[in-house]
Design a protein around this motif. Structure first.
Motif, PDB file in Angstrom:
ATOM      1  N   PRO A  28     -19.309   7.801 -27.348  1.00 23.43           N
ATOM      2  CA  PRO A  28     -19.417   8.899 -26.372  1.00 23.43           C
ATOM      3  C   PRO A  28     -18.124   9.705 -26.225  1.00 23.43           C
ATOM      4  N   LEU A  29     -16.972   9.038 -26.289  1.00 20.07           N
ATOM      5  CA  LEU A  29     -15.707   9.772 -26.199  1.00 20.07           C
ATOM      6  C   LEU A  29     -15.532  10.712 -27.388  1.00 20.07           C
ATOM      7  N   SER A  30     -15.867  10.230 -28.572  1.00 15.89           N
ATOM      8  CA  SER A  30     -15.767  11.093 -29.754  1.00 15.89           C
ATOM      9  C   SER A  30     -16.719  12.277 -29.643  1.00 15.89           C
ATOM     10  N   TRP A  31     -17.918  12.022 -29.123  1.00 18.15           N
ATOM     11  CA  TRP A  31     -18.872  13.121 -28.962  1.00 18.15           C
ATOM     12  C   TRP A  31     -18.360  14.145 -27.950  1.00 18.15           C
ATOM     13  N   ILE A  32     -17.717  13.683 -26.901  1.00 18.14           N
ATOM     14  CA  ILE A  32     -17.120  14.606 -25.926  1.00 18.14           C
ATOM     15  C   ILE A  32     -16.076  15.482 -26.619  1.00 18.14           C
ATOM     16  N   GLY A  33     -15.332  14.887 -27.554  1.00 16.77           N
ATOM     17  CA  GLY A  33     -14.393  15.675 -28.344  1.00 16.77           C
ATOM     18  C   GLY A  33     -15.089  16.786 -29.113  1.00 16.77           C
ATOM     19  N   MET A  34     -16.242  16.463 -29.690  1.00 14.46           N
ATOM     20  CA  MET A  34     -17.007  17.484 -30.412  1.00 14.46           C
ATOM     21  C   MET A  34     -17.559  18.546 -29.456  1.00 14.46           C
ATOM     22  N   LEU A  35     -17.955  18.112 -28.267  1.00 13.66           N
ATOM     23  CA  LEU A  35     -18.430  19.054 -27.252  1.00 13.66           C
ATOM     24  C   LEU A  35     -17.314  20.021 -26.859  1.00 13.66           C
ATOM     25  N   LEU A  36     -16.112  19.507 -26.713  1.00 22.46           N
ATOM     26  CA  LEU A  36     -14.971  20.371 -26.390  1.00 22.46           C
ATOM     27  C   LEU A  36     -14.739  21.391 -27.501  1.00 22.46           C
ATOM     28  N   LEU A  54     -24.227  19.655 -32.643  1.00 20.47           N
ATOM     29  CA  LEU A  54     -23.881  18.883 -31.452  1.00 20.47           C
ATOM     30  C   LEU A  54     -25.042  17.984 -31.006  1.00 20.47           C
ATOM     31  N   ILE A  55     -26.250  18.510 -31.031  1.00 21.76           N
ATOM     32  CA  ILE A  55     -27.424  17.738 -30.616  1.00 21.76           C
ATOM     33  C   ILE A  55     -27.710  16.611 -31.606  1.00 21.76           C
ATOM     34  N   ILE A  56     -27.565  16.891 -32.900  1.00 21.74           N
ATOM     35  CA  ILE A  56     -27.767  15.836 -33.906  1.00 21.74           C
ATOM     36  C   ILE A  56     -26.791  14.693 -33.657  1.00 21.74           C
ATOM     37  N   TRP A  57     -25.536  15.019 -33.385  1.00 24.34           N
ATOM     38  CA  TRP A  57     -24.549  13.968 -33.125  1.00 24.34           C
ATOM     39  C   TRP A  57     -24.808  13.250 -31.807  1.00 24.34           C
ATOM     40  N   LEU A  58     -25.367  13.942 -30.831  1.00 25.09           N
ATOM     41  CA  LEU A  58     -25.736  13.280 -29.580  1.00 25.09           C
ATOM     42  C   LEU A  58     -26.832  12.241 -29.839  1.00 25.09           C
ATOM     43  N   ILE A  59     -27.783  12.590 -30.673  1.00 26.56           N
ATOM     44  CA  ILE A  59     -28.852  11.645 -31.030  1.00 26.56           C
ATOM     45  C   ILE A  59     -28.269  10.442 -31.774  1.00 26.56           C
ATOM     46  N   ILE A  60     -27.367  10.703 -32.720  1.00 22.76           N
ATOM     47  CA  ILE A  60     -26.732   9.614 -33.470  1.00 22.76           C
ATOM     48  C   ILE A  60     -25.957   8.698 -32.529  1.00 22.76           C
ATOM     49  N   VAL A  61     -25.178   9.278 -31.627  1.00 24.29           N
ATOM     50  CA  VAL A  61     -24.385   8.493 -30.672  1.00 24.29           C
ATOM     51  C   VAL A  61     -25.302   7.659 -29.778  1.00 24.29           C
ATOM     52  N   THR A  62     -26.406   8.229 -29.344  1.00 22.98           N
ATOM     53  CA  THR A  62     -27.353   7.489 -28.501  1.00 22.98           C
ATOM     54  C   THR A  62     -27.945   6.305 -29.261  1.00 22.98           C
ATOM     55  N   ILE A  63     -28.349   6.532 -30.507  1.00 15.42           N
ATOM     56  CA  ILE A  63     -28.905   5.450 -31.324  1.00 15.42           C
ATOM     57  C   ILE A  63     -27.867   4.356 -31.555  1.00 15.42           C
ATOM     58  N   THR A 144     -20.069   1.398 -35.005  1.00 12.50           N
ATOM     59  CA  THR A 144     -19.364   2.327 -34.113  1.00 12.50           C
ATOM     60  C   THR A 144     -18.100   2.885 -34.756  1.00 12.50           C
ATOM     61  N   ILE A 145     -17.391   2.064 -35.533  1.00 13.67           N
ATOM     62  CA  ILE A 145     -16.188   2.570 -36.219  1.00 13.67           C
ATOM     63  C   ILE A 145     -16.577   3.655 -37.221  1.00 13.67           C
ATOM     64  N   THR A 146     -17.645   3.415 -37.963  1.00 15.81           N
ATOM     65  CA  THR A 146     -18.107   4.402 -38.936  1.00 15.81           C
ATOM     66  C   THR A 146     -18.495   5.710 -38.234  1.00 15.81           C
ATOM     67  N   THR A 147     -19.247   5.592 -37.162  1.00 17.59           N
ATOM     68  CA  THR A 147     -19.697   6.779 -36.430  1.00 17.59           C
ATOM     69  C   THR A 147     -18.518   7.560 -35.859  1.00 17.59           C
ATOM     70  N   THR A 148     -17.619   6.872 -35.175  1.00 20.27           N
ATOM     71  CA  THR A 148     -16.477   7.579 -34.578  1.00 20.27           C
ATOM     72  C   THR A 148     -15.520   8.099 -35.644  1.00 20.27           C
ATOM     73  N   GLY A 149     -15.400   7.372 -36.746  1.00 20.18           N
ATOM     74  CA  GLY A 149     -14.543   7.839 -37.841  1.00 20.18           C
ATOM     75  C   GLY A 149     -15.057   9.140 -38.434  1.00 20.18           C
ATOM     76  N   ILE A 150     -16.367   9.222 -38.624  1.00 17.55           N
ATOM     77  CA  ILE A 150     -16.964  10.457 -39.157  1.00 17.55           C
ATOM     78  C   ILE A 150     -16.790  11.601 -38.153  1.00 17.55           C
TER      79      ILE A 150
END
Length: 160
Positions: A28-36, A54-63, A144-150
């Motif tokens: 979620p923190l990484s996604w907030i970075g993308m939102l910014l 942004l929405i695609i990444w929100l779905i990925i983060v939720t999953i 989570t490391i893979t997701t936040t790294g990407i």
């Protein structure tokens, strides 16, 4: 670099750290970075970030967040463990929080103690449950490391 870009980069970096340190919500923190960055792009401060992206990444983060809770429990159950093993893994992780080796050993030992002491399982059954809990932890952390790294990669790519 604008303030929004700096904050986005900080969120991305802290998000990756949060993937390892269980105290911080990494994805979620990484996604907030993308939102910014989306807001920065709206102001013309960086390369465009689309709402669709942004929405695609929100779905990925939720999953990933949901799987972060389901997968460790599934691995623990699959190896005969109970809630005590999962709880022991989390407690052991917190105890060993300040070193990667401590997190790994803490999660293994915590799951073992949880099964052995609280569930009154034998050594072999407790060991199997601790391995399952540990594998669940590793899989969830890797995800989570893979997701936040990407996401950090995209944040850096968009800014620079």
């Amino acid at each position: 670099m604008s303030l929004l870009e700096i904050l986005a980069l900080i969120c991305g970096i802290v998000g990756v750290i949060g993937s390892i340190a269980p105290v911080l919500p990494g994805p979620p923190l990484s996604w907030i970075g993308m939102l910014l960055l989306y807001f920065a792009a709206q102001r013309g401060e960086c390369d465009p970030v689309t709402l669709k992206f942004l929405i695609i990444w929100l779905i990925i983060v939720t999953i990933v967040a949901i799987l972060g809770y389901i997968v460790p429990a599934w691995f623990t159950k699959a190896t005969g463990g109970h809630k005590a093993a999962s709880t022991g893994t989390l407690i052991g992780m917190f105890v060993g929080l300040f070193s990667p080796v401590g997190i790994i050993l803490g999660s293994l030992l915590g799951a073992f103690v949880g099964e052995f002491v609280f569930e009154k399982k034998g050594v072999w059954e407790s060991f199997k449950a601790s391995i399952g809990a540990f594998l669940g932890f590793i899989f969830g952390t890797g995800l989570t490391i893979t997701t936040t790294g990407i996401m950090l990669y995209y944040i850096i790519k968009i800014i620079f």
